[in-house]
Write an enzyme that holds these catalytic residues in place. Sequence first.
Site, short mmCIF file in Angstrom:
data_model
loop_
_atom_site.label_atom_id
_atom_site.label_comp_id
_atom_site.label_asym_id
_atom_site.label_seq_id
_atom_site.Cartn_x
_atom_site.Cartn_y
_atom_site.Cartn_z
N HIS A 7 0.83 -1.20 0.00
CA HIS A 7 0.00 0.00 0.00
C HIS A 7 0.87 1.25 0.00
O HIS A 7 2.04 1.23 0.40
CB HIS A 7 -0.92 0.00 1.23
CG HIS A 7 -0.15 -0.02 2.54
ND1 HIS A 7 0.41 1.10 3.09
CD2 HIS A 7 0.15 -1.05 3.36
CE1 HIS A 7 1.02 0.78 4.21
NE2 HIS A 7 0.89 -0.52 4.41
N GLU A 87 -1.67 -7.56 6.96
CA GLU A 87 -0.45 -7.29 7.72
C GLU A 87 -0.41 -8.12 9.00
O GLU A 87 -1.44 -8.60 9.48
CB GLU A 87 -0.35 -5.79 8.05
CG GLU A 87 0.95 -5.36 8.71
CD GLU A 87 2.21 -5.72 7.91
OE1 GLU A 87 2.43 -6.93 7.67
OE2 GLU A 87 2.97 -4.81 7.57
#
Length: 200
Positions: A7, A87
């Site tokens: 990201h 994550e």
Amino acid sequence: MIILLRHGETEWNVARRIQGHQESRLTPLGERQARAMAGLAADLVAREPAAPAWRLVSSPLGRTRQTAEAVARRTGLPIEFDARVAEIACGEWEGRLRGEIAEAHPELFATREWFFAAPGGETYEDVAARIGGFLADLPPEAERRVIVVSHGIAGRVLRGLYAGLPRQAVLDLEVPQDAVFRLMGGQIDRFDCEPLEEEA
């Protein structure tokens, strides 16, 4: 083939705050990074034969959703969400500043092992198991056409598992927010975006 990207920059990246599974929006620079990486990914897709069809898979966290939306706009692909590429969960440390954790645990912060030491968080083995499961479920390499939008630690582990790297080599991998990785034929190639400047 896997096209992997992290990201774009988030508000908590700038603040040096531990994100884990918490939400933090992309900064204006992060939005530009997302668009630039989306363009690179679209170019890599365009170089390949039309079949087999491509898939776009993203972590369900907000920062990856924002980045995946930029990729979807450039490629026309629908976004599939898969928590296995999310994550690492950092437990009690999520939302706290890296500096305060480093001050409390200087011995951990001498290495990148600190990511896996958070009370209530995931271990390296936890992250490797779920990402390994994701990779195992992909088609054989000759039929594999997937863009993956993930994170820093998760992206490191994904690349490491693909390349068969030892743990320390995995932790030493770079995690840029302005580059795209192509995993193909047992090789990993990096494609960098054009330099992006902060807007005045």
